[in-house]
Design a protein around this motif. Structure first.
Motif: not given
Length: 364
Positions: A5, A8, A12, A15, A23-26, A52, A54, A87-88
């Motif tokens: 993590e 990761t 991120d 970026r 935007q996709v995060r973890a 993750s 973009d 995640g986000r």
């Protein structure tokens, strides 16, 4: 926070999200699986495991990999058809990861999905015009006459006669059904369209026409595409960037041309070697054929170390002991492989020398 993590997060931070529509995060999506008598113990299938990336406005990002690698689950989770485990997901500047269905409704106007099989995604009891108009009704857009005009415009955009609005899906060919599905997605003028294997259910002769249509629509309407596919030869010509997925993780991310000319992960090399070559002048560009050993492992019980190590033709002693991070080895080109260990260099050095890893990297 685990070492993976942490890696990761550092990836991120490198970026630049300023121009990213998505935007996709973890991102994680796990499914519980009961085992034993009466479901006494539970395992989790890690369908999406810390992904993750973009996606910039106007760009096409393709996710490729074998069946069962998690790419469709990723698409459904990004579109919030599935709730993420962790995640986000930030779409158009708004975090949609935990929004309720009610709060997601205005988001869905700008985030539409085209499914793999148009025969099963279109209601056979409803006429084409009603199918295409449904999103407008759901979102309360326009009067009846205005909706009719927008349906007509959508059919023209996908190269279907306006008269087709009176037909039922059963009277259409596979390619025509997929054009109806595309028209239904575009009638809301979305910003992002998720294309889940958009041509896999079509005849080869029709696939090229549908891909050409999607490219024309992207230019005309300034669309952004997230494409899910198992066909590398298809995405080669339409994707700006490609993410190669295996057991819920990205193994490599690169611009399309870079990925085909300089694949770094052994899994990517194996996928590229399996592409059929028809023209003789393409033979020089094709990597040597590499046999893929064994079957994909059980996603509920993944192997230790690198997830691909049981099938890798370049594995060495560390591969079943050390889990590789996604490392950016060049601007825009990231790879998850112990041949490019990054911050894990000390751990990997216990099992092999840099000279040995260099030999494996260049062994073609």
């Amino acid at each position: 926070m685990t070492s993976n993590e942490t890696a990761t997060a550092s990836f991120d931070e490198r970026r630049d999200p300023t121009d990213a529509l998505l935007q996709v995060r973890a991102l994680k999506k796990y499914f519980p699986v009961s085992s034993g008598w009466f479901g006494g113990s539970q395992q989790r299938v890690r369908a999406v495991d810390g992904v993750s990336f973009d996606l910039r406005a106007g760009e096409t990002f393709a996710v490729v990999g074998e069946s069962g690698c998690g790419k469709t689950t990723l698409a459904k989770t990004v579109a919030r058809l599935l709730d993420p485990t962790d995640g986000r997901i930030v779409f158009d500047g708004r975090d949609i990861s935990t929004l309720s269905n009610r709060d997601l409704r205005p988001v869905r106007r700008n985030l539409q999905v085209v499914y793999q099989d148009p025969t099963s995604s279109l209601n056979p009891r409803r006429r084409v015009g009603a199918i295409v108009a449904d999103p407008l009704k759901v979102h309360g857009i326009g009067s009846k006459q205005e909706r009719l005009e927008r349906v007509n415009d959508a059919l023209v955009q996908v190269d279907l006669p306006i008269e087709f609005k009176r037909r039922y899906p059963g009277g259409l060919s596979g390619g025509q059904k997929q054009r109806v599905a595309i028209a239904r997605a575009l009638v809301l003028n979305p910003k992002l369209v998720v294309l889940d294997e958009p041509t896999s259910a079509l005849d080869v002769s029709v696939q090229a026409k549908v891909i050409s249509l999607l490219e024309d629509l992207q230019d005309e309407l300034d669309l952004t595409y997230l494409v899910i596919s198992h066909d590398l030869s298809l995405v080669k010509n339409i994707a700006d960037r490609i993410g190669v997925m295996y057991l819920g993780k990205f193994m490599e991310i690169a611009e399309s041309q870079t990925l085909f000319e300089n694949p770094l992960n052994p899994y990517t090399e194996q996928l590229l070697s399996a592409i059929p070559v028809v023209e003789s002048d393409e033979q020089a560009l094709k990597p040597r054929e590499i046999d893929i050993e064994g079957e994909p492992p059980d996603p509920a019980n993944p192997p230790s170390g690198c997830p691909f190590n049981p099938r890798c033709h370049k594995r060495f002693d560390a591969c079943d002991k050390v889990h590789p991070d996604l490392v950016e080895v060049a601007p825009g080109h990231s790879v998850r492989c112990l041949l490019y260990p990054g911050d894990q260099q000390p751990a990997v050095d216990e099992y092999s020398t840099e000279a040995e890893r260099k030999r494996l990297r260049t062994d073609q």
